[in-house]
Structure formats: structure tokens, C-alpha cells
Design a protein around this motif. Structure first.
Motif, PDB file in Angstrom:
ATOM      1  N   PRO A 122      -9.116  -5.908 -23.400  1.00  0.00           N
ATOM      2  CA  PRO A 122     -10.013  -7.046 -23.651  1.00  0.00           C
ATOM      3  C   PRO A 122     -11.316  -6.852 -22.892  1.00  0.00           C
ATOM      4  CG  PRO A 122      -8.297  -7.660 -22.090  1.00  0.00           C
ATOM      5  CD  PRO A 122      -7.934  -6.297 -22.605  1.00  0.00           C
ATOM      6  N   PRO A 123     -12.438  -7.335 -23.415  1.00  0.00           N
ATOM      7  CA  PRO A 123     -13.724  -7.146 -22.719  1.00  0.00           C
ATOM      8  C   PRO A 123     -13.707  -7.816 -21.348  1.00  0.00           C
ATOM      9  CG  PRO A 123     -13.941  -8.715 -24.532  1.00  0.00           C
ATOM     10  CD  PRO A 123     -12.587  -8.113 -24.662  1.00  0.00           C
ATOM     11  N   ILE A 124     -14.061  -7.065 -20.339  1.00  0.00           N
ATOM     12  CA  ILE A 124     -14.081  -7.565 -18.966  1.00  0.00           C
ATOM     13  C   ILE A 124     -15.486  -8.005 -18.568  1.00  0.00           C
ATOM     14  CG2 ILE A 124     -13.507  -7.033 -16.576  1.00  0.00           C
ATOM     15  CD1 ILE A 124     -11.129  -7.029 -18.489  1.00  0.00           C
ATOM     16  N   LEU A 125     -16.483  -7.262 -19.040  1.00  0.00           N
ATOM     17  CA  LEU A 125     -17.878  -7.530 -18.698  1.00  0.00           C
ATOM     18  C   LEU A 125     -18.641  -7.962 -19.945  1.00  0.00           C
ATOM     19  CD1 LEU A 125     -18.556  -4.436 -16.402  1.00  0.00           C
ATOM     20  CD2 LEU A 125     -18.117  -6.785 -15.681  1.00  0.00           C
ATOM     21  N   PRO A 126     -19.821  -8.579 -19.788  1.00  0.00           N
ATOM     22  CA  PRO A 126     -20.637  -8.938 -20.956  1.00  0.00           C
ATOM     23  C   PRO A 126     -20.978  -7.702 -21.785  1.00  0.00           C
ATOM     24  CG  PRO A 126     -21.485  -9.981 -18.959  1.00  0.00           C
ATOM     25  CD  PRO A 126     -20.445  -9.009 -18.513  1.00  0.00           C
ATOM     26  N   THR A 127     -21.178  -7.907 -23.069  1.00  0.00           N
ATOM     27  CA  THR A 127     -21.482  -6.797 -23.971  1.00  0.00           C
ATOM     28  C   THR A 127     -22.980  -6.628 -24.230  1.00  0.00           C
ATOM     29  OG1 THR A 127     -21.151  -8.279 -25.866  1.00  0.00           O
ATOM     30  CG2 THR A 127     -19.251  -6.987 -25.123  1.00  0.00           C
ATOM     31  N   THR A 128     -23.795  -7.576 -23.756  1.00  0.00           N
ATOM     32  CA  THR A 128     -25.247  -7.457 -23.952  1.00  0.00           C
ATOM     33  C   THR A 128     -25.791  -6.287 -23.143  1.00  0.00           C
ATOM     34  OG1 THR A 128     -25.399  -9.852 -24.220  1.00  0.00           O
ATOM     35  CG2 THR A 128     -27.451  -8.644 -23.797  1.00  0.00           C
ATOM     36  N   PRO A 129     -26.467  -5.325 -23.784  1.00  0.00           N
ATOM     37  CA  PRO A 129     -26.934  -4.142 -23.054  1.00  0.00           C
ATOM     38  C   PRO A 129     -28.042  -4.472 -22.064  1.00  0.00           C
ATOM     39  CG  PRO A 129     -27.776  -4.118 -25.303  1.00  0.00           C
ATOM     40  CD  PRO A 129     -26.813  -5.257 -25.222  1.00  0.00           C
ATOM     41  N   ILE A 130     -28.105  -3.652 -21.022  1.00  0.00           N
ATOM     42  CA  ILE A 130     -29.165  -3.738 -20.021  1.00  0.00           C
ATOM     43  C   ILE A 130     -30.106  -2.563 -20.246  1.00  0.00           C
ATOM     44  CG2 ILE A 130     -29.678  -3.684 -17.548  1.00  0.00           C
ATOM     45  CD1 ILE A 130     -26.890  -4.868 -17.081  1.00  0.00           C
ATOM     46  N   TRP A 131     -31.407  -2.845 -20.262  1.00  0.00           N
ATOM     47  CA  TRP A 131     -32.373  -1.785 -20.555  1.00  0.00           C
ATOM     48  C   TRP A 131     -32.792  -1.094 -19.270  1.00  0.00           C
ATOM     49  CZ3 TRP A 131     -34.019  -0.364 -25.446  1.00  0.00           C
ATOM     50  CH2 TRP A 131     -33.539  -1.172 -26.489  1.00  0.00           C
ATOM     51  N   ILE A 132     -32.608   0.222 -19.236  1.00  0.00           N
ATOM     52  CA  ILE A 132     -32.991   1.046 -18.086  1.00  0.00           C
ATOM     53  C   ILE A 132     -33.874   2.184 -18.594  1.00  0.00           C
ATOM     54  CG2 ILE A 132     -32.172   2.521 -16.214  1.00  0.00           C
ATOM     55  CD1 ILE A 132     -29.589   0.953 -16.211  1.00  0.00           C
ATOM     56  N   ALA A 133     -35.141   2.201 -18.141  1.00  0.00           N
ATOM     57  CA  ALA A 133     -36.107   3.231 -18.557  1.00  0.00           C
ATOM     58  C   ALA A 133     -36.215   3.308 -20.074  1.00  0.00           C
ATOM     59  CB  ALA A 133     -35.727   4.594 -17.978  1.00  0.00           C
ATOM     60  N   GLY A 134     -36.159   2.140 -20.719  1.00  0.00           N
ATOM     61  CA  GLY A 134     -36.297   2.105 -22.169  1.00  0.00           C
ATOM     62  C   GLY A 134     -35.050   2.461 -22.931  1.00  0.00           C
ATOM     63  N   VAL A 135     -33.913   2.601 -22.238  1.00  0.00           N
ATOM     64  CA  VAL A 135     -32.658   2.976 -22.882  1.00  0.00           C
ATOM     65  C   VAL A 135     -31.649   1.843 -22.702  1.00  0.00           C
ATOM     66  CG1 VAL A 135     -30.739   4.619 -22.893  1.00  0.00           C
ATOM     67  CG2 VAL A 135     -33.074   5.425 -22.472  1.00  0.00           C
ATOM     68  N   PRO A 136     -31.031   1.345 -23.790  1.00  0.00           N
ATOM     69  CA  PRO A 136     -30.020   0.296 -23.644  1.00  0.00           C
ATOM     70  C   PRO A 136     -28.716   0.868 -23.085  1.00  0.00           C
ATOM     71  CG  PRO A 136     -30.214   0.955 -25.945  1.00  0.00           C
ATOM     72  CD  PRO A 136     -31.276   1.703 -25.199  1.00  0.00           C
ATOM     73  N   VAL A 137     -28.214   0.236 -22.032  1.00  0.00           N
ATOM     74  CA  VAL A 137     -26.984   0.699 -21.384  1.00  0.00           C
ATOM     75  C   VAL A 137     -26.018  -0.473 -21.297  1.00  0.00           C
ATOM     76  CG1 VAL A 137     -25.983   1.786 -19.351  1.00  0.00           C
ATOM     77  CG2 VAL A 137     -28.329   2.342 -20.032  1.00  0.00           C
TER      78      VAL A 137
END
Length: 295
Positions: A122-137
Motif C-alpha cells: 500500500p502507498p506509504i508516502l504521497p504520490t505527488t512528485p517533487i521537482w529537483i533540477a527540473g526532474v520530477p522525482v
């Protein structure tokens, strides 16, 4: 450029997990001079135990996580005390073949209890990506990398400054000399297997939260082996850097071959190409100890 940055980020995450599993290889080898070919299956068992506690028994993830680590300690003790301790003094090839047989047994037990289909945490953390140096992570990727880095820092401090860590280093250097100084070498062997089982389980849990798990997770041990050889079988620093290098190399090479030559699947062989080259150029790895024997 963003495409390759994404590959590098994903490779660093996977590589950090490789580093954890490689740490288990190195710890066992340094203490016992045994290459544990059941390391990947220990990853798989830890992942399935945490899955069973979290999904099938409905326990909170953190509770399942720490219960899995406790189970891993017991598993490591059982393997060392019941299976490997009677083989002390036997030819090293016999011990290695026992670890190969242990890998088969563990994989068969997992398939017996959980089958071969993919299981998803089951998902433990949020699924919304975090942008780092223009890359979604994805947040789970960041958490996986941070946890792996934290564990490596903890183990590095443990081996450098704690009495037990110093005893493990002394045992790895010279078992007879360590025993003559009052160090319980057999206890160090057991502790090495416990640590290897714990880091393997953590790696399996991280992978389970990223990609899900199935019986093929046991093959991770063979994928990590090139990272161990690259860094050096007796080097903790080599395990860390070797895992990261192999993880990035796999992803970037696979992405390049797909984009330029439309050849998928190169990820599965890239690490072994590196393994062959390293064995030809530096058989002891980047940071491994070169043993010189004089006759």
C-alpha cells in the motif's frame, strides 16, 4: 537532457539499494571469507515478511518494518548457527554450495506461501512528485535514497568507533590473532550474518514500496554481485560506490540503447559487461585489498 537526468536519478535510487545489499555481501565476506549466494533470497524473504505483516495482517507499516528487522536477526542467527557453524574448517567450496542450496530453499518457501504473482505494498508516502533540477522525482525515491545513505553512515560509524565494530574489523583482518586477543570469533560470524540479513530485508522493503515484489526478487543478489566486484569484496566504501555506479550505469545504458538503437533489455546485461571488464583490469576491484603471496 531531462530524459537522461531522470535515468540518472532513478539509477541512483536503485544503486543505493544495490549498495545496501552489497554491504551484506561485504560484511559476510570480510568476517568469514564466504561469498553468500543467498543474499538476494534474503532480500526477497524480508520483503515478503513485511508485506505479510502490513497487508495480510493489517499492522501499521512502521510496526511491520521493525518486526521484519527482528525476524531478519533471527533468520541470520539460525543460518549461521544451524547451517554454517557445523561447516567451520571445511573446504570453502562446500560452504559456498551450502549458500546456493539455501537460496533455493528460501525461494521455494516464498513460492509455497505467497505464490509467484506480483504483490504490491500500500502507498506509504504521497504520490505527488517533487521537482529537483527540473526532474520530477517520486517522494518514495527520495525517501529510499535518504534511508540508504543514512544506514550506510550509521554502519560506517559503527565499524569505525564501536567496540563491536572494531572487533569485527579485527576478525576480518586476522581471525587467529583476534581470537588470541579474547574476541569471540564465532559470535562475530553470527553478528555478521544478522547484519547482512537486516540490510537485505531493508533493501527488499524499499524495493517493494517502489516496484512491488515477486519471487524473481531473489535474482537481485546476482545483479548486485557486479557492484561488489567493482567496489571490492572486502571494502565497505567499495560496496557503496559500486552499487551507485552499477545502478546509474544500468539505467543510462538501457535508456541510451533504447533511444538510439531501439534495443530494449540492455539493463539486464550492462552490469555483467562491466563485471568482465573490471575482472580483466582490476581483479580486486576499485577499493579491494590486493593480496600478494610470496613463495
Amino acid at each position: 537532457m531531462e530524459y537522461y537526468l531522470q535515468l540518472i536519478v532513478n539509477g541512483l535510487v536503485v544503486g543505493s539499494i544495490y549498495s545496501l545489499v552489497a554491504l551484506g555481501f561485504v560484511i559476510i565476506y570480510k568476517a568469514t571469507k564466504v561469498v553468500n549466494f543467498a543474499q538476494g533470497e534474503m532480500v526477497m524473504v524480508g520483503a515478503y515478511i513485511c508485506f505479510a505483516l502490513t497487508v495480510q495482517m493489517g499492522l501499521p507499516f512502521l510496526v511491520s518494518f521493525f518486526m521484519t528487522l527482528a525476524f531478519s536477526v533471527i533468520l541470520g542467527l539460525c543460518i549461521e548457527r544451524v547451517i554454517l557453524r557445523p561447516l567451520i574448517g571445511q573446504p570453502i567450496i562446500s560452504v559456498i554450495m551450502v549458500t546456493v542450496g539455501l537460496a533455493t530453499v528460501l525461494k521455494s518457501l516464498v513460492q509455497l506461501f505467497w505464490g509467484t504473482q506480483i504483490r504490491v505494498y500500500p502507498p506509504i508516502l504521497p504520490t505527488t512528485p517533487i521537482w529537483i533540477a527540473g526532474v520530477p522525482v517520486a517522494p518514495v525515491y527520495i525517501a529510499a535514497f535518504a534511508l540508504s545513505a543514512l544506514l550506510f553512515a550509521v554502519f560506517a560509524l559503527f565499524f569505525k568507533y564501536s567496540r563491536t565494530g572494531i572487533a569485527m574489523r579485527a576478525t576480518a583482518q586476522d581471525q587467529q590473532a583476534a581470537q588470541s586477543m579474547g574476541i569471540g570469533v564465532k559470535n562475530i560470524f553470527a553478528l555478521s550474518w544478522c547484519i547482512a540479513a537486516v540490510v537485505s530485508s531493508i533493501g527488499g522493503i524499499i524495493l517493494g514500496n517502489i516496484n512491488g515484489i515477486n519471487a524473481q526478487l531473489g535474482h537481485l543478489g546476482l545483479k548486485v554481485f557486479p557492484a561488489v566486484i567493482l567496489g571490492g569484496l572486502d571494502s565497505l566504501l567499495g560496496a557503496a560506490l559500486g552499487g551507485l555506479i552499477i545502478g546509474v550505469l544500468e539505467n543510462v545504458a538501457d535508456g541510451f540503447m533504447q533511444q538510439v538503437f531501439n534495443l530494449p533489455g540492455f539493463k539486464e546485461v550492462a552490469a555483467y559487461v562491466v563485471l568482465v571488464i573490471i575482472l580483466m583490469i582490476r581483479p580486486y576491484g576499485l577499493f579491494g585489498t590486493k593480496e600478494i603471496e610470496r613463495v
